[in-house]
Design a protein around this motif. Sequence first.
Motif, PDB file in Angstrom:
ATOM      1  N   THR A  90       0.816  -1.215   0.000  1.00 45.59           N
ATOM      2  CA  THR A  90       0.000   0.000   0.000  1.00 45.59           C
ATOM      3  C   THR A  90       0.851   1.266   0.000  1.00 45.59           C
ATOM      4  O   THR A  90       1.851   1.363   0.723  1.00 45.59           O
ATOM      5  CB  THR A  90      -0.923   0.008   1.237  1.00 45.59           C
ATOM      6  N   ASP A  91       0.453   2.219  -0.837  1.00 42.06           N
ATOM      7  CA  ASP A  91       1.086   3.539  -0.962  1.00 42.06           C
ATOM      8  C   ASP A  91       2.479   3.505  -1.579  1.00 42.06           C
ATOM      9  O   ASP A  91       3.189   4.515  -1.553  1.00 42.06           O
ATOM     10  CB  ASP A  91       1.172   4.248   0.402  1.00 42.06           C
ATOM     11  N   GLU A 105      -1.906   6.679  -5.605  1.00 40.52           N
ATOM     12  CA  GLU A 105      -3.178   6.492  -4.909  1.00 40.52           C
ATOM     13  C   GLU A 105      -3.759   7.867  -4.555  1.00 40.52           C
ATOM     14  O   GLU A 105      -3.002   8.805  -4.283  1.00 40.52           O
ATOM     15  CB  GLU A 105      -2.956   5.647  -3.659  1.00 40.52           C
ATOM     16  N   PRO A 106      -5.101   8.015  -4.574  1.00 40.34           N
ATOM     17  CA  PRO A 106      -6.125   6.966  -4.639  1.00 40.34           C
ATOM     18  C   PRO A 106      -6.542   6.579  -6.059  1.00 40.34           C
ATOM     19  O   PRO A 106      -7.521   5.842  -6.230  1.00 40.34           O
ATOM     20  CB  PRO A 106      -7.311   7.626  -3.919  1.00 40.34           C
ATOM     21  N   TYR A 107      -5.810   7.067  -7.069  1.00 37.06           N
ATOM     22  CA  TYR A 107      -6.198   6.772  -8.454  1.00 37.06           C
ATOM     23  C   TYR A 107      -5.502   5.501  -8.942  1.00 37.06           C
ATOM     24  O   TYR A 107      -4.879   5.481 -10.001  1.00 37.06           O
ATOM     25  CB  TYR A 107      -5.871   7.972  -9.343  1.00 37.06           C
ATOM     26  N   LEU A 108      -5.607   4.469  -8.140  1.00 39.95           N
ATOM     27  CA  LEU A 108      -4.935   3.203  -8.426  1.00 39.95           C
ATOM     28  C   LEU A 108      -5.905   2.063  -8.206  1.00 39.95           C
ATOM     29  O   LEU A 108      -6.513   1.948  -7.135  1.00 39.95           O
ATOM     30  CB  LEU A 108      -3.713   3.029  -7.517  1.00 39.95           C
ATOM     31  N   GLU A 109      -6.065   1.225  -9.228  1.00 37.57           N
ATOM     32  CA  GLU A 109      -6.861   0.013  -9.096  1.00 37.57           C
ATOM     33  C   GLU A 109      -5.929  -1.143  -8.780  1.00 37.57           C
ATOM     34  O   GLU A 109      -4.894  -1.313  -9.443  1.00 37.57           O
ATOM     35  CB  GLU A 109      -7.630  -0.274 -10.379  1.00 37.57           C
ATOM     36  N   GLY A 117      -2.875   2.555 -12.719  1.00 37.72           N
ATOM     37  CA  GLY A 117      -2.986   3.954 -12.341  1.00 37.72           C
ATOM     38  C   GLY A 117      -3.663   4.764 -13.432  1.00 37.72           C
ATOM     39  O   GLY A 117      -3.348   4.616 -14.616  1.00 37.72           O
ATOM     40  N   THR A 122      -5.250  12.412 -11.929  1.00 38.79           N
ATOM     41  CA  THR A 122      -4.303  12.980 -10.973  1.00 38.79           C
ATOM     42  C   THR A 122      -4.102  14.471 -11.211  1.00 38.79           C
ATOM     43  O   THR A 122      -4.418  15.009 -12.270  1.00 38.79           O
ATOM     44  CB  THR A 122      -2.938  12.274 -11.085  1.00 38.79           C
TER      45      THR A 122
END
Length: 213
Positions: A90-91, A105-109, A117, A122
């Motif tokens: 994470t992150d 993140e938070p624009y990550l699946e 991404g 972003t």
Amino acid sequence: MTLRFTAGATAATALGLGALTLFGAGSAMAAPGTVTWTDNGTVYNRTVSNTTPSVGEKITITTKFERTNATDEQINWLKDWHPTCLTYVTDSAKVIDSAGTHGVEPYLEIRPDFIAGDFTATSYKVIIKKRLGDVQPATFSAQYTVGADCAKGAAMTTGVEYLSNLGHHADFKTQGPSITVGGTPGGGPGGTGSADALPGGLGSLLSGFGSSR
């Protein structure tokens, strides 16, 4: 398209008797692997920090983009493909460009076999340039933890896929480098690994962020 692969290897360091008493028989070194190729005016350099990791180890996978001509390339979205037995940290997903380091993140699946991404959402834009006095490469990186369910000794592929203003680049999903848990380094297509070498579907994402393929 041209392709090059280089890999490091696991090595043991011989220690004196005193050191052996304290530390045992020595420690293995990481075996980084890199595959480099060129396509449509972009040079790709993709590196796995350790291609022969142990279970529980964290590894970093990095893809660098550089232009060879004056046509800018802007990345809209990117998938980092990896074995399902790796777990994203994470992150850890980052983009490094001429303006510095940016989180994704938070624009990550996050899916079992890839992370994706969306850079249209972003606050920064991922633009790769090569002009006189304005050279701007871009690097995407992420960390993964090696799971106990990884098959030991089997080469597992990694790769990248992305959409830019120059098209959908879907041919690099298994480009490499490969990862072998408890084995020797592997290579991407056309590449080789050497145990003696020294280390040297975005559907839900697009629907969620309103992008179009």
